[in-house]
Write an enzyme that holds these catalytic residues in place. Sequence first.
Site, short mmCIF file in Angstrom:
data_model
loop_
_atom_site.label_atom_id
_atom_site.label_comp_id
_atom_site.label_asym_id
_atom_site.label_seq_id
_atom_site.Cartn_x
_atom_site.Cartn_y
_atom_site.Cartn_z
CB ILE A 96 28.70 76.46 -35.12
CG1 ILE A 96 29.19 75.05 -34.84
CG2 ILE A 96 29.41 77.06 -36.33
CD1 ILE A 96 28.99 74.08 -35.98
N GLY A 97 28.41 76.61 -31.61
CA GLY A 97 27.54 76.19 -30.52
C GLY A 97 28.34 75.78 -29.31
N GLY A 113 27.75 73.61 -25.19
CA GLY A 113 26.87 72.84 -24.33
C GLY A 113 27.61 72.31 -23.13
N GLY A 114 26.97 71.37 -22.42
CA GLY A 114 27.55 70.82 -21.20
C GLY A 114 28.84 70.07 -21.46
CG PHE A 115 31.05 66.86 -24.50
CD1 PHE A 115 31.27 65.65 -23.86
CD2 PHE A 115 31.92 67.26 -25.50
CE1 PHE A 115 32.36 64.85 -24.22
CE2 PHE A 115 32.99 66.47 -25.86
CZ PHE A 115 33.21 65.26 -25.22
N GLY A 116 31.03 70.64 -24.04
CA GLY A 116 32.09 71.54 -24.48
C GLY A 116 31.61 72.45 -25.58
CB VAL A 133 29.75 72.64 -31.46
CG1 VAL A 133 29.66 72.00 -32.84
CG2 VAL A 133 29.14 71.74 -30.41
CE LYS A 141 28.86 67.28 -27.57
NZ LYS A 141 27.83 66.25 -27.40
CG ASP A 151 19.40 64.76 -23.93
OD1 ASP A 151 18.44 65.32 -23.34
OD2 ASP A 151 20.48 65.34 -24.15
#
Length: 834
Positions: free
Chosen positions: A502-503, A505-508, A510, A524, A620
């Site tokens: 579903i998404g 980002g920089g971390f990984g 989701v 996540k 953030d």
Amino acid sequence: MDIKCLHFLSLTLSLFFVSRAAFTPEDNYLINCGSSTSNVAIDNRNFFGDSSKNGKNYLSEGKSTSLTNPNPTFNSSELYMTARVFTSASSYVFNLKKTGTHFVRLHFSPFSSQNYDLHNANFGVSANGFTLLSDFVTKFTVIKEFILMVDKLELKILFMPVNDSGFAFVNGIEVFSAPKDFLIDAGGIPLISPTGTQEFKKNISLQILETVYRINVGGSKLTPFNDTLWRSWVPDEDFLVLKSAAKFARTSDPPNYQRGGATREIAPDNVYMTAQQMNVENGTSNFMFNVTWDFPVRSSVDNMHLVRLHFCDIVSASLNTLYFNVYVNGITAYKDLDLSVLAFHVLASPYYIDFVAINADNSNSIRISIGPSEMSNSLRKNAILNGVEIMKIVNSTTFPRKSKKISLWILVVSVVGGIFALSVAIFTVLAILKCKKREPKPKPRHMESSGWTPLRVYGVSTQGTLSEATAFSPGANGYYALKIPFIDIQLATNNFDKDMIIGSGGFGTVYKGVFRDNAKVAVKRGIPGSRQGLPEFQTEIAVLSKIRHRHLVSLVGYCEEQSEMILVYEYMEKGTLRSHLYGSAVTPLSWKQRLEICIGAARGIHYLHTGSTRGIIHRDIKSTNILLDENYVAKVADFGLSRSGPCLNETHVSTALKGSFGYIDPEYFRRQQLTDKSDVYSFGVVLCEVLCARSAVDPLLDREQVNLAEWAVEWLRKGMIEKIVDPHLRGQIKPSSLRKFVETAEKCLAEYGVDRPTMGDVLWNLENALQLQVNEGPQKLHEETIVASDDLTRPSVIPGDTSSSPKVREDGDVGASDITTSQVFSQLINREGR
């Protein structure tokens, strides 16, 4: 007198005058055994004789006599002038005010008299039927300290001679309740065995612990007078393997105690104000060596010890500069230890970590080592240790009972109970096998270890560091209360099926997940095997496990098995605020909805800033980190970059620049000085997104339009804000509501933090904008309604006004939601780089 002597004298005086917060145990029995004196002051405490009027109430069954030392030495403690001698099984019984962990100290100082030579005594001691000492003989003065759980309001300490012709004795007894959370039932304290580190499944507070060593590393001897729990601490020099490898470190400043870290009851100030560090002056050119201590212990078949290590960074000039490794019996117990993270981003903040050690091949010592980490700067490699406690985990067996009838009943009950237990076990196994056939079996997954250190935050109190409200706290169960097995996450995400994404980002990535109880979650997942994002992973858990608020996303749990870094959140049905502002697949939000969402987010941020003494700076804030549940209630998410706010005597936190492009406070960007006003600026950008329905940064637009904040402020100053308002809002907004909203956004985007309002002021103004919108119907937007105004801010505290601050419930949960993790869950989507 040389400089070193002057420094030492100054340090000694400063330590003497350091204030000690008195600890008053609920249960507190101090017995001067064999004495008829009603009150004897020892270490500022009053012991009363068991032969006095009050003391006789505690002596119970058995035969005993009091004895006086006929030849006391000049410096003998008055506690050792007398003794109670038992010629048969005899006991003291103490009625307690509360159950829980208690200290039991037994004082033995043998002497010879006309009738008894206490040096020849041979006996055992038990507490409520559990063995403390067996075949005990002592030729010298010794204090035996035990820490044990008492599960009823009576403590019976039984002294039993080994044979009929023998006898037992004791000079003094201390029984007092331990401070709250002195021992943490983490359930996952690492077990350091010869084969490596594995989880220790037993509840440590249910074990009987016998203190073996209590070491003030780098410091002098501490007597009970210097300790809030009346303990003695000895210097470490005699245990150092190579003295030239270590160098003393001292400070005259008292420790910076934080809620959630160590307290003065865990160890006194003096322990945290001294340390041993690496003596890099005597080291090799690359400083790659360890400082090592050896502590002799008695070897036995069941040879386990609780090792408690105390840390307080008194050697670093700034945060995040000290990384080091900790070894127990040659095994890596903690790799890349960063006290800046564990000690809540505060220098000189005390912290402790517990391990359970099993000696290799019945070794007769426990070896503790500290050494440099590969993460350290080559010019700043160092490692520190402030204190060590080693406690033997006693093999708790009861004394044999003499009654054959009782033994027969025990045998009968055991046999019947065993048959019943076996039947239940067989039934349970069959039921589990049946259930497993119905569950989708995840594909086997093999992963090589990446070498990153699992999150270990052991030995912290239930009092949150970052918040006065602690719904999820590293208290009684530690962070392990939030630990989720990897297999459960695999099943919930159908082994991380791509269709569940579903998404990202920089971390990984989701994933949406569904647990066995049909509870929906957002998973996540960091890049498997990667070290990148580890600090954010640890910070996210540290922050969200301590705070709870209706407008802050809830952490359901985490997983760190198989080199994974996985965070599990409550699932937010409506996704991110950004997707509802300029996404293509959603119905545009009304102005009233947008105001309510902004108010909710402001409440969450305001709580972060004011919910604790120093507060938390999110660092953030952006529209993708504001999530919406099924009722469009806003919650702030993603705390991986969060930092504790400045101390009371500071104006800012100096830290490296982090955040998201388009949202970063320009003053923070220039000076790298972070304040809560940095979050206010970022929220001002979000307000512009809400009003204009466009991204904070759009490189495809003309140069003057790329940055939303600059572009919006320019149009506002021109008095033409209606030119950039989201077309979907035309005809919906009451002019007075819009005016109040844009005034708030403009003030938030002031160039200097001192000119920006607090989040409390922002919240008040947004609520006012909503009232103006709701009280009067929608009107057509006119240019003349946009006028400049400086009437934005208000007093942060208005007597009797509670509408703009989080509500404090009686249970201490500030603004806490009643939503449970089985009802609503959220996702954390981070599509942008930081």
